[in-house]
Design a protein around this motif. Sequence first.
Motif, PDB file in Angstrom:
ATOM      1  N   VAL A  82       1.190  -1.256  -0.026  1.00 19.87           N
ATOM      2  CA  VAL A  82       0.172  -0.184  -0.202  1.00 19.87           C
ATOM      3  C   VAL A  82       0.954   1.329  -0.281  1.00 19.87           C
ATOM      4  O   VAL A  82       0.377   1.951  -0.489  1.00 19.87           O
ATOM      5  CB  VAL A  82      -1.003  -0.136   0.836  1.00 19.87           C
ATOM      6  N   GLU A  83       2.050   1.403   0.944  1.00 22.72           N
ATOM      7  CA  GLU A  83       2.981   2.096   0.181  1.00 22.72           C
ATOM      8  C   GLU A  83       4.295   1.669   0.256  1.00 22.72           C
ATOM      9  O   GLU A  83       4.773   0.987  -0.057  1.00 22.72           O
ATOM     10  CB  GLU A  83       3.145   2.980   1.996  1.00 22.72           C
ATOM     11  N   GLY A  84       4.508   2.780  -0.892  1.00 23.78           N
ATOM     12  CA  GLY A  84       6.223   2.641  -1.408  1.00 23.78           C
ATOM     13  C   GLY A  84       7.248   3.232  -1.166  1.00 23.78           C
ATOM     14  O   GLY A  84       6.498   5.320  -1.239  1.00 23.78           O
ATOM     15  N   GLY A 123       8.549   1.397   3.673  1.00 24.00           N
ATOM     16  CA  GLY A 123       9.037   2.819   3.421  1.00 24.00           C
ATOM     17  C   GLY A 123       7.256   3.132   5.188  1.00 24.00           C
ATOM     18  O   GLY A 123       7.253   4.152   5.342  1.00 24.00           O
ATOM     19  N   ALA A 124       6.780   1.919   4.988  1.00 28.25           N
ATOM     20  CA  ALA A 124       5.559   1.998   6.246  1.00 28.25           C
ATOM     21  C   ALA A 124       6.410   1.583   7.504  1.00 28.25           C
ATOM     22  O   ALA A 124       7.204   0.986   7.962  1.00 28.25           O
ATOM     23  CB  ALA A 124       4.017   0.914   5.927  1.00 28.25           C
ATOM     24  N   VAL A 125       5.842   1.508   8.746  1.00 32.03           N
ATOM     25  CA  VAL A 125       6.296   1.465  10.120  1.00 32.03           C
ATOM     26  C   VAL A 125       4.673   0.996  10.257  1.00 32.03           C
ATOM     27  O   VAL A 125       3.955   1.552  10.461  1.00 32.03           O
ATOM     28  CB  VAL A 125       6.564   2.807  10.535  1.00 32.03           C
ATOM     29  N   ASP A 126       5.562   0.609  11.934  1.00 35.03           N
ATOM     30  CA  ASP A 126       4.789  -0.359  13.177  1.00 35.03           C
ATOM     31  C   ASP A 126       4.338   0.564  14.268  1.00 35.03           C
ATOM     32  O   ASP A 126       4.978   1.698  14.029  1.00 35.03           O
ATOM     33  CB  ASP A 126       5.125  -1.319  13.370  1.00 35.03           C
ATOM     34  N   SER A 127       3.325   0.122  15.055  1.00 35.95           N
ATOM     35  CA  SER A 127       2.909   1.168  16.245  1.00 35.95           C
ATOM     36  C   SER A 127       4.602   1.742  16.404  1.00 35.95           C
ATOM     37  O   SER A 127       3.819   1.946  17.810  1.00 35.95           O
ATOM     38  CB  SER A 127       2.210  -0.630  16.698  1.00 35.95           C
ATOM     39  N   ASN A 128       5.396   1.163  16.381  1.00 37.58           N
ATOM     40  CA  ASN A 128       6.248   1.391  17.210  1.00 37.58           C
ATOM     41  C   ASN A 128       7.327   2.598  16.660  1.00 37.58           C
ATOM     42  O   ASN A 128       8.878   3.476  16.819  1.00 37.58           O
ATOM     43  CB  ASN A 128       7.290   0.496  18.333  1.00 37.58           C
ATOM     44  N   GLN A 136       8.575   1.410  13.721  1.00 38.17           N
ATOM     45  CA  GLN A 136       9.693   1.272  12.918  1.00 38.17           C
ATOM     46  C   GLN A 136       9.586   0.126  11.345  1.00 38.17           C
ATOM     47  O   GLN A 136       8.850   0.352  11.918  1.00 38.17           O
ATOM     48  CB  GLN A 136      10.246  -0.535  13.728  1.00 38.17           C
ATOM     49  N   PRO A 137      10.567   0.415  10.550  1.00 35.03           N
ATOM     50  CA  PRO A 137      10.116  -0.249   9.186  1.00 35.03           C
ATOM     51  C   PRO A 137       9.856  -1.713   9.220  1.00 35.03           C
ATOM     52  O   PRO A 137      10.303  -2.521  10.410  1.00 35.03           O
ATOM     53  CB  PRO A 137      11.666   0.380   8.201  1.00 35.03           C
ATOM     54  N   ILE A 138       8.697  -2.175   8.611  1.00 36.40           N
ATOM     55  CA  ILE A 138       7.973  -2.778   8.733  1.00 36.40           C
ATOM     56  C   ILE A 138       8.996  -3.707   7.653  1.00 36.40           C
ATOM     57  O   ILE A 138       8.487  -5.260   7.841  1.00 36.40           O
ATOM     58  CB  ILE A 138       6.400  -2.921   8.028  1.00 36.40           C
ATOM     59  N   THR A 139       9.568  -3.567   6.925  1.00 38.65           N
ATOM     60  CA  THR A 139       9.983  -4.497   6.062  1.00 38.65           C
ATOM     61  C   THR A 139      11.878  -4.148   6.676  1.00 38.65           C
ATOM     62  O   THR A 139      12.055  -2.851   6.912  1.00 38.65           O
ATOM     63  CB  THR A 139      10.104  -3.959   4.428  1.00 38.65           C
ATOM     64  N   PRO A 140      12.913  -4.692   6.062  1.00 39.12           N
ATOM     65  CA  PRO A 140      13.995  -4.426   5.977  1.00 39.12           C
ATOM     66  C   PRO A 140      14.860  -3.463   5.398  1.00 39.12           C
ATOM     67  O   PRO A 140      15.908  -3.901   4.771  1.00 39.12           O
ATOM     68  CB  PRO A 140      15.051  -5.475   6.740  1.00 39.12           C
ATOM     69  N   ASN A 141      13.671  -3.733   4.685  1.00 37.46           N
ATOM     70  CA  ASN A 141      14.464  -2.927   2.650  1.00 37.46           C
ATOM     71  C   ASN A 141      14.423  -1.631   3.424  1.00 37.46           C
ATOM     72  O   ASN A 141      14.331  -0.677   2.588  1.00 37.46           O
ATOM     73  CB  ASN A 141      13.672  -3.031   1.766  1.00 37.46           C
ATOM     74  N   SER A 142      14.836  -0.857   4.491  1.00 40.56           N
ATOM     75  CA  SER A 142      15.563   0.593   3.870  1.00 40.56           C
ATOM     76  C   SER A 142      16.150   1.374   3.108  1.00 40.56           C
ATOM     77  O   SER A 142      16.791   0.079   2.526  1.00 40.56           O
ATOM     78  CB  SER A 142      15.366   1.203   5.713  1.00 40.56           C
ATOM     79  N   GLU A 143      16.536   2.392   3.590  1.00 40.44           N
ATOM     80  CA  GLU A 143      17.281   3.149   1.799  1.00 40.44           C
ATOM     81  C   GLU A 143      18.772   2.385   2.721  1.00 40.44           C
ATOM     82  O   GLU A 143      19.163   2.523   1.597  1.00 40.44           O
ATOM     83  CB  GLU A 143      17.579   4.570   1.469  1.00 40.44           C
ATOM     84  N   GLU A 144      18.988   2.940   3.822  1.00 42.97           N
ATOM     85  CA  GLU A 144      20.132   3.016   4.976  1.00 42.97           C
ATOM     86  C   GLU A 144      20.389   1.386   4.576  1.00 42.97           C
ATOM     87  O   GLU A 144      21.587   1.142   4.457  1.00 42.97           O
ATOM     88  CB  GLU A 144      19.882   2.865   6.451  1.00 42.97           C
ATOM     89  N   ASP A 145      19.562   0.804   5.170  1.00 46.33           N
ATOM     90  CA  ASP A 145      20.069  -1.498   4.493  1.00 46.33           C
ATOM     91  C   ASP A 145      20.579  -1.479   3.021  1.00 46.33           C
ATOM     92  O   ASP A 145      21.450  -1.724   2.584  1.00 46.33           O
ATOM     93  CB  ASP A 145      18.513  -2.309   4.952  1.00 46.33           C
TER      94      ASP A 145
END
Length: 560
Positions: free
Chosen positions: A160-162, A431-436, A438-447
């Motif tokens: 849903v989020e990109g 790009g989505a984050v959880d209730s805390n 934190q990134p919901i996937t391990p695919n952040s730009e930093e990673d």
Amino acid sequence: MKSTKLALSLFILFLLGAFLVGCSNESENTSTEGEGEGEEYSAENPLTLSFYSEDGAEKSFDDPVAQAITEKTGIKLDMQYPVGGNEETVPLMIASGDYPDLIFAKGDISKLIEAGGVIKLDDLIEEKGDNLKAMYGDQLDCLRNTIDDPSIYTVGTYGVEGAYWSTSGSFQIQLDVLRELGYPEIKTLEDFEAALTEYYEKYPEIDGQKTLPLSLLGSDWRWLITVGDPAAAVAGIPGDGQWAINDDTGEATYKFLLPELKEYFKWLNGMNDKGLLDSESFTHTYDTYISKLSSGRVLSIADQDWNIGDADKALVADGKEWRTYAPLPVTLGEEYVSQGLKDYGFAGGWGIAISSTSEHQEEAFEFLDWMASEEAQILTNWGIEGENYDIVDGERVMKEEDRERMNNDPDYSKETGVGYYVYPFPQWGNGAVDSNGQPITPNSEEDIINNFNTAEKEVLEEYQMENWIDWFPPTEELGVSNHGQAFNYSIQSGSELEIIQQKADDLTEQRITQAILGDPAEFDAAWESMIEELEAMNIEKANEEMTQKTKDVMELWGTN
């Protein structure tokens, strides 16, 4: 006598149906009850749901993440994949009336809807789809089928989020070519060809094998992604499959009618004539193509990252990091703008449906809704805490071994389940984050940046960039699509649009391939002949139908 037997049979079926309905009402079809009365679904006593996926390779639902899913839901999946080719499986289902519980049919979903093979999900979403409603939010309308039938039949497939931290589908060139040529600026096809030519003249062989300046895969359905799609990309046309669409008006044109695409294929014809195009580009198999890339002797490609992942990992594992690839925003000329980082929004369309014959429709829905939960999203994206990732200072951190395997081992996802059940299930997206927070996937730009191999990091430093996307026009400047992506639309089976497009697709694949491999002196004539054939099959009618389809989608979504 025949009518008496028929009447008796119908009466028996009626009684049986009434009995089953009564049983169903008594059990309420909840996902907490087991197949035996009074039992509950659990890892020890799971409910098995059959799941057909048009994508993927043979796999059983027994990896660690799958086991964790079963522990949390009491559901086990019987994974089924196409037999005899993607185009045959769904029609065979319809003909037999034998459907699995869950179906991911991609573009064939319209056939299932018309055949009554799948159910509407609107009421279930309203009554018990809290996770799905939270995930889709104001994008829920994008799941609706058509303006004439605005029901929801599927959920899932795309995030849903990109977040556009990487690109895929562009031209890609070997890192060693960039290094050897002193890190040139490559923006146009002319620049691209010049770089390949210079390097090829210096190194006609790599590791004792013939160097291949450019290789494509045009022998199967991947013709669409390695031959057809790059033609539109270099002309700055967003990714709408076989269509070029005006995002303001919805006007659609079958893209191979456009002069810009002719210009690209004429260039490709010249590449072939000069010996710069792999002569087996339209005959070799996928395995052979990947083998060539894995050898390190292919200097450039025009392909999706997901299609070459195995080759990329093989190169790294073999110590050939300089033979891996850098994406390029190549266009026909500097007046064109690469759409490599285009935001298409959430396009709905394809997704997972629940069959009309399933005896466990509510359980199947509850499972899909759970897959949209935060708990499921963390599990499917990150794996199991303590095994695949740790909590460090309150944040999820992938274990180094898992991170290494994720980047270099093509079997990692299949063996561990980490990332395997993200697609085509409901997913929040990069790009989505959880209730805390934190990134919901391990695919952040930093990673992504941290995971670049040493050769990539060296090349990026030479170009004074941190990420490959720094080469491309930014997402913010390209705008968000009002119509999604046309290839994702549900096209009515047997409609004029479907029939004409299928004929046109078959024709263009054949004629364009012939034109690319033909004598350059005959290219113009071959192209004009193809255009005449398209016009004779009433391609203009398909343009009109797709234009109306696009306008209807925009009205359905409220973006017109």
